[in-house]
Write a protein that holds these residues in place. Structure first.
Motif, PDB file in Angstrom:
ATOM      1  N   LEU A 119    -164.544   0.588   7.555  1.00  0.00           N
ATOM      2  CA  LEU A 119    -165.421   0.248   6.325  1.00  0.00           C
ATOM      3  C   LEU A 119    -166.010  -1.406   6.420  1.00  0.00           C
ATOM      4  CD1 LEU A 119    -163.565   1.316   2.967  1.00  0.00           C
ATOM      5  CD2 LEU A 119    -165.583   2.295   4.137  1.00  0.00           C
ATOM      6  N   GLY A 120    -166.838  -1.584   6.447  1.00  0.00           N
ATOM      7  CA  GLY A 120    -167.623  -2.934   6.496  1.00  0.00           C
ATOM      8  C   GLY A 120    -168.258  -3.033   8.218  1.00  0.00           C
ATOM      9  N   ASP A 121    -167.481  -2.458   8.881  1.00  0.00           N
ATOM     10  CA  ASP A 121    -168.119  -2.463  10.530  1.00  0.00           C
ATOM     11  C   ASP A 121    -168.893  -1.363  10.619  1.00  0.00           C
ATOM     12  OD1 ASP A 121    -166.580  -4.673  11.150  1.00  0.00           O
ATOM     13  OD2 ASP A 121    -165.300  -4.095  12.490  1.00  0.00           O
ATOM     14  N   TYR A 122    -168.794  -0.304   9.942  1.00  0.00           N
ATOM     15  CA  TYR A 122    -169.454   1.090  10.041  1.00  0.00           C
ATOM     16  C   TYR A 122    -169.953   1.484   8.637  1.00  0.00           C
ATOM     17  CZ  TYR A 122    -168.870   1.656  15.107  1.00  0.00           C
ATOM     18  OH  TYR A 122    -168.919   1.741  16.248  1.00  0.00           O
ATOM     19  N   PRO A 123    -170.421   0.567   7.852  1.00  0.00           N
ATOM     20  CA  PRO A 123    -170.821   0.568   6.426  1.00  0.00           C
ATOM     21  C   PRO A 123    -171.633   1.892   6.061  1.00  0.00           C
ATOM     22  CG  PRO A 123    -171.759  -1.045   7.167  1.00  0.00           C
ATOM     23  CD  PRO A 123    -171.357  -0.769   8.456  1.00  0.00           C
ATOM     24  N   THR A 124    -171.823   1.998   4.779  1.00  0.00           N
ATOM     25  CA  THR A 124    -172.778   2.846   4.245  1.00  0.00           C
ATOM     26  C   THR A 124    -173.855   2.169   3.658  1.00  0.00           C
ATOM     27  OG1 THR A 124    -171.041   4.580   3.670  1.00  0.00           O
ATOM     28  CG2 THR A 124    -173.386   4.916   2.613  1.00  0.00           C
ATOM     29  N   HIS A 148    -165.549 -10.225  12.206  1.00  0.00           N
ATOM     30  CA  HIS A 148    -166.863 -10.902  12.337  1.00  0.00           C
ATOM     31  C   HIS A 148    -168.305  -9.943  12.286  1.00  0.00           C
ATOM     32  CE1 HIS A 148    -164.643 -14.258  14.596  1.00  0.00           C
ATOM     33  NE2 HIS A 148    -164.748 -14.488  13.487  1.00  0.00           N
ATOM     34  N   SER A 149    -167.583  -8.650  12.191  1.00  0.00           N
ATOM     35  CA  SER A 149    -168.895  -7.533  11.962  1.00  0.00           C
ATOM     36  C   SER A 149    -168.718  -7.030  10.286  1.00  0.00           C
ATOM     37  CB  SER A 149    -168.445  -6.440  12.588  1.00  0.00           C
ATOM     38  OG  SER A 149    -169.200  -6.386  14.077  1.00  0.00           O
ATOM     39  N   VAL A 150    -167.648  -7.325   9.554  1.00  0.00           N
ATOM     40  CA  VAL A 150    -167.295  -6.892   8.267  1.00  0.00           C
ATOM     41  C   VAL A 150    -168.480  -7.297   7.372  1.00  0.00           C
ATOM     42  CG1 VAL A 150    -165.997  -6.700   6.197  1.00  0.00           C
ATOM     43  CG2 VAL A 150    -164.977  -6.523   8.527  1.00  0.00           C
ATOM     44  N   TRP A 151    -169.217  -6.504   6.842  1.00  0.00           N
ATOM     45  CA  TRP A 151    -170.325  -6.591   5.625  1.00  0.00           C
ATOM     46  C   TRP A 151    -169.530  -6.161   4.303  1.00  0.00           C
ATOM     47  CZ3 TRP A 151    -174.119  -2.575   3.517  1.00  0.00           C
ATOM     48  CH2 TRP A 151    -175.088  -3.206   2.602  1.00  0.00           C
ATOM     49  N   PRO A 152    -169.140  -7.463   3.452  1.00  0.00           N
ATOM     50  CA  PRO A 152    -168.414  -7.375   2.218  1.00  0.00           C
ATOM     51  C   PRO A 152    -169.193  -6.395   1.163  1.00  0.00           C
ATOM     52  CG  PRO A 152    -168.449  -9.510   3.090  1.00  0.00           C
ATOM     53  CD  PRO A 152    -169.614  -8.686   3.846  1.00  0.00           C
ATOM     54  N   GLN A 153    -170.480  -6.276   1.465  1.00  0.00           N
ATOM     55  CA  GLN A 153    -171.343  -5.446   0.491  1.00  0.00           C
ATOM     56  C   GLN A 153    -171.198  -3.962   0.636  1.00  0.00           C
ATOM     57  OE1 GLN A 153    -175.184  -6.920  -0.924  1.00  0.00           O
ATOM     58  NE2 GLN A 153    -174.527  -8.953  -0.129  1.00  0.00           N
ATOM     59  N   ASP A 154    -170.489  -3.555   1.578  1.00  0.00           N
ATOM     60  CA  ASP A 154    -170.403  -2.030   1.822  1.00  0.00           C
ATOM     61  C   ASP A 154    -170.050  -1.314   0.573  1.00  0.00           C
ATOM     62  OD1 ASP A 154    -169.810   0.401   2.728  1.00  0.00           O
ATOM     63  OD2 ASP A 154    -168.322  -0.172   4.460  1.00  0.00           O
ATOM     64  N   PRO A 155    -170.436  -0.397   0.143  1.00  0.00           N
ATOM     65  CA  PRO A 155    -170.328   0.376  -1.123  1.00  0.00           C
ATOM     66  C   PRO A 155    -168.970   1.253  -0.879  1.00  0.00           C
ATOM     67  CG  PRO A 155    -172.672   0.567  -0.546  1.00  0.00           C
ATOM     68  CD  PRO A 155    -172.089  -0.016   0.417  1.00  0.00           C
ATOM     69  N   GLU A 359    -165.015   7.256   5.681  1.00  0.00           N
ATOM     70  CA  GLU A 359    -165.383   6.257   4.561  1.00  0.00           C
ATOM     71  C   GLU A 359    -165.175   7.381   3.455  1.00  0.00           C
ATOM     72  OE1 GLU A 359    -169.510   7.877   6.069  1.00  0.00           O
ATOM     73  OE2 GLU A 359    -167.518   7.245   6.932  1.00  0.00           O
ATOM     74  N   ASN A 360    -165.493   8.780   3.701  1.00  0.00           N
ATOM     75  CA  ASN A 360    -165.174   9.662   2.464  1.00  0.00           C
ATOM     76  C   ASN A 360    -163.536  10.002   2.499  1.00  0.00           C
ATOM     77  OD1 ASN A 360    -167.626  10.269   1.597  1.00  0.00           O
ATOM     78  ND2 ASN A 360    -167.993  11.024   3.686  1.00  0.00           N
ATOM     79  N   GLN A 361    -162.885  10.271   3.532  1.00  0.00           N
ATOM     80  CA  GLN A 361    -161.497  10.472   3.421  1.00  0.00           C
ATOM     81  C   GLN A 361    -160.512   9.470   2.787  1.00  0.00           C
ATOM     82  OE1 GLN A 361    -159.917  13.776   5.620  1.00  0.00           O
ATOM     83  NE2 GLN A 361    -158.670  12.483   6.919  1.00  0.00           N
ATOM     84  N   ILE A 362    -161.064   8.334   3.045  1.00  0.00           N
ATOM     85  CA  ILE A 362    -160.384   7.088   2.345  1.00  0.00           C
ATOM     86  C   ILE A 362    -160.298   7.297   0.877  1.00  0.00           C
ATOM     87  CG2 ILE A 362    -162.260   5.674   2.197  1.00  0.00           C
ATOM     88  CD1 ILE A 362    -160.549   3.309   3.170  1.00  0.00           C
ATOM     89  N   GLN A 363    -161.002   7.981   0.227  1.00  0.00           N
ATOM     90  CA  GLN A 363    -160.982   8.106  -0.872  1.00  0.00           C
ATOM     91  C   GLN A 363    -160.176   9.236  -1.479  1.00  0.00           C
ATOM     92  OE1 GLN A 363    -165.171   8.514  -2.784  1.00  0.00           O
ATOM     93  NE2 GLN A 363    -166.021   7.628  -0.606  1.00  0.00           N
ATOM     94  N   ARG A 364    -159.523   9.851  -0.705  1.00  0.00           N
ATOM     95  CA  ARG A 364    -158.631  11.040  -0.924  1.00  0.00           C
ATOM     96  C   ARG A 364    -157.432  11.327  -0.118  1.00  0.00           C
ATOM     97  NH1 ARG A 364    -163.876  11.664  -0.825  1.00  0.00           N
ATOM     98  NH2 ARG A 364    -164.839  12.574  -2.785  1.00  0.00           N
ATOM     99  N   LEU A 365    -156.793  10.052   0.322  1.00  0.00           N
ATOM    100  CA  LEU A 365    -155.551   9.864   1.058  1.00  0.00           C
ATOM    101  C   LEU A 365    -154.416  10.679   0.468  1.00  0.00           C
ATOM    102  CD1 LEU A 365    -156.043   6.487   2.503  1.00  0.00           C
ATOM    103  CD2 LEU A 365    -156.216   8.694   3.975  1.00  0.00           C
ATOM    104  N   GLU A 456    -175.714  -2.354  -3.908  1.00  0.00           N
ATOM    105  CA  GLU A 456    -176.168  -0.927  -4.629  1.00  0.00           C
ATOM    106  C   GLU A 456    -176.903  -1.311  -5.920  1.00  0.00           C
ATOM    107  OE1 GLU A 456    -172.526   1.964  -5.340  1.00  0.00           O
ATOM    108  OE2 GLU A 456    -171.693   0.034  -5.050  1.00  0.00           O
ATOM    109  N   LEU A 457    -177.031  -2.247  -6.354  1.00  0.00           N
ATOM    110  CA  LEU A 457    -177.731  -2.607  -7.882  1.00  0.00           C
ATOM    111  C   LEU A 457    -178.936  -2.072  -7.715  1.00  0.00           C
ATOM    112  CD1 LEU A 457    -176.478  -6.467  -8.307  1.00  0.00           C
ATOM    113  CD2 LEU A 457    -175.521  -4.295  -9.557  1.00  0.00           C
ATOM    114  N   GLY A 458    -179.087  -1.257  -8.799  1.00  0.00           N
ATOM    115  CA  GLY A 458    -180.536  -0.696  -9.039  1.00  0.00           C
ATOM    116  C   GLY A 458    -180.722   0.581  -8.224  1.00  0.00           C
TER     117      GLY A 458
END
Length: 466
Positions: A119-124, A148-155, A359-365, A456-458
């Motif tokens: 997450l963050g390095d290969y974000p959505t 240095h690649s992490v994007w904090p806004q990754d949903p 990014e999907n499986q992290i939601q269902r560990l 994500e806003l809007g």
């Protein structure tokens, strides 16, 4: 190894000397204490994480999995000032003024920890502009840092929190390279910068990769390595250089900094853990021998679909296996995976971790752990629910070097807590509330407590909770 980023350790003191009062005689390099010349900041990008505000909270009448294999029925967990203050049976004292939550029919666990995330390095959204996880320009790139690649806004961060109860995660570079660079451990909270997410004082890791990926990526470019023997040869040659660099550094003599070699020397010092992508049992055994040859320790083999073949070897060497429940066959080295892998490891006494790499499986560990547990039970292994939860909490914390701070519900540890609406090992259960350092970050019954990134806003699906 590329040396573009190298700079002399003498540069900083000499630059400072140029700015001193000209009435004083300039100090020669030989007059400066050598220890001062050799000093540099080992943590130039420190954590600025600050916990969100919380209130003293007690959850009672609840089933508790403490994260270390313990189960408490009709229990109480009490936390205040960001820390777990008390845990036990119904007789746990709850101070006056504490917010009380009735957990009847519900379950409490420590926050889930994903040891293998991008997450963050290969974000959505997954577009080329966001593809920042593999510096696939050299077989060894220990100089790069995943943070240095992490994007904090990754949903993906907020979805992992709300749908999966994930409160901490390790973000790794990808597996194109033999040595992919440093990993970073994050608290799963919204922050404007990656430093605002960095888990305070968590040790760095370094990603390594065996097998098909490095030989395919670099063999296709007509360069070494293009074989498994090439993989090991390049690794060994690089470790020899790292030993030489460390020897120069430790000699007390002047030396030129190299940020890649600094990472490798940190591994040899025991300060940076090795997180090793490796599928086949025979290759894991070779890596363990290589680690002994050069004097470093492998913390965890990631993916490790054939760990079951060398479970005793991994146990005896104190190496964890971060595995999926049943992913297999998507490439040749994943062909001999079996769904009983985690259970065999657990039954042998080896360290088991369930990870995502997705990014999907992290939601269902929690569901992944339940599948692995069920496969073990079908073999006749009596794996309790409380032990299966350990695969998601304490074991990853231990492998990351943060088990003294999180990973289980003990007095004094971070109040990273998940209240589930049912047994977390049921396909029908999901997080009801999630606290990070005692701050309520998600509440299924309160739409205002569903984290949404600025990106994500809007947009359609804003703050989606599945």
């Amino acid at each position: 190894m590329k040396s573009n980023l190298r700079w002399s350790i003498l540069a900083a003191p000499l630059a400072l000397a140029a700015c001193t009062n000209t009435s004083e005689a300039p100090q020669s390099a030989s007059a400066v204490p050598l220890e001062k010349l050799r000093t540099f900041d080992k943590n130039p990008y420190p954590s600025t994480y600050k916990a969100y505000p919380g209130v003293a909270t007690a959850i009672r009448n609840v089933t508790i999995f403490d994260g270390e294999g313990g189960r408490i029925e009709n229990g109480v967990v009490f936390f205040a000032n960001g820390k777990v203050s008390g845990i036990g049976g119904a007789d746990v004292a709850i101070p006056e003024g504490t917010k009380i939550i009735d957990g009847t029919g519900k379950f409490v666990t420590p926050g889930i920890i994903d040891i293998h995330s991008h997450l963050g390095d290969y974000p959505t959204p997954s577009v080329e502009a966001h593809s920042d996880g593999n510096e696939a320009t050299s077989p060894t790139t220990p100089e790069v840092w995943a943070e240095h690649s992490v994007w904090p806004q990754d949903p993906g961060f907020s979805r992992a929190l709300a749908n999966g109860g994930v409160t901490a995660l390790q973000v790794l570079p990808g597996s194109a390279n033999l040595m992919g660079g440093r990993s970073v451990v994050l608290k799963n909270v919204y922050a404007r910068t990656v430093q605002g997410m960095k888990f305070p004082d968590a040790p760095y890791g370094m990603k390594m990769a065996c097998g098909e990926n490095p030989k395919r990526v670099y063999g296709s470019k007509g360069r070494m390595p293009s074989t498994r023997m090439g993989n090991i040869a390049v690794n060994r040659q690089t470790w020899i250089k790292a030993q030489e660099y460390k020897k120069r550094r430790d000699s007390g003599k002047e030396y030129t900094r190299d940020i890649g070699m600094e990472t490798l020397a940190g591994v040899l010092d025991g300060d940076i853990s090795i997180q090793n992508h490796c599928y086949r049992a025979d290759e894991m055994a070779i890596v363990l021998d290589m680690a002994k040859e050069f004097g470093y320790k492998v913390s965890t083999f990631h993916h490790a679909v054939e760990s079951y073949k060398i479970a005793d070897l991994l146990r005896d060497n104190g190496v964890c296996s971060a595995v999926w429940a049943d992913w297999w066959g998507f490439k040749m080295e994943a062909y001999d995976a079996i769904p009983e892998n985690a259970a065999i490891l657990h039954n042998t006494g080896a360290c088991v971790i369930i990870h995502s790499d997705d990014e999907n499986q992290i939601q269902r560990l929690n569901q992944e752990a339940a599948k692995a547990q069920a496969d073990g039970r079908r073999m006749g292994f009596n794996i309790s629910d409380a032990e299966a939860i350990k695969w998601l909490t304490y074991n990853p914390a231990k492998a990351l070097g943060i088990s003294d701070k999180t990973g289980s519900l003990k007095a004094g540890k971070m109040a990273d807590v998940v209240l589930w609406n049912g047994n977390p090992l049921s396909v029908y259960s999901r997080p009801d509330k999630v606290w990070v350092d005692g701050a309520l970050m998600f509440d299924a019954s309160n739409t205002k407590l569903r984290p949404v990134s600025d990106f994500e806003l809007g947009q359609p699906g804003e703050g989606d909770v599945k």
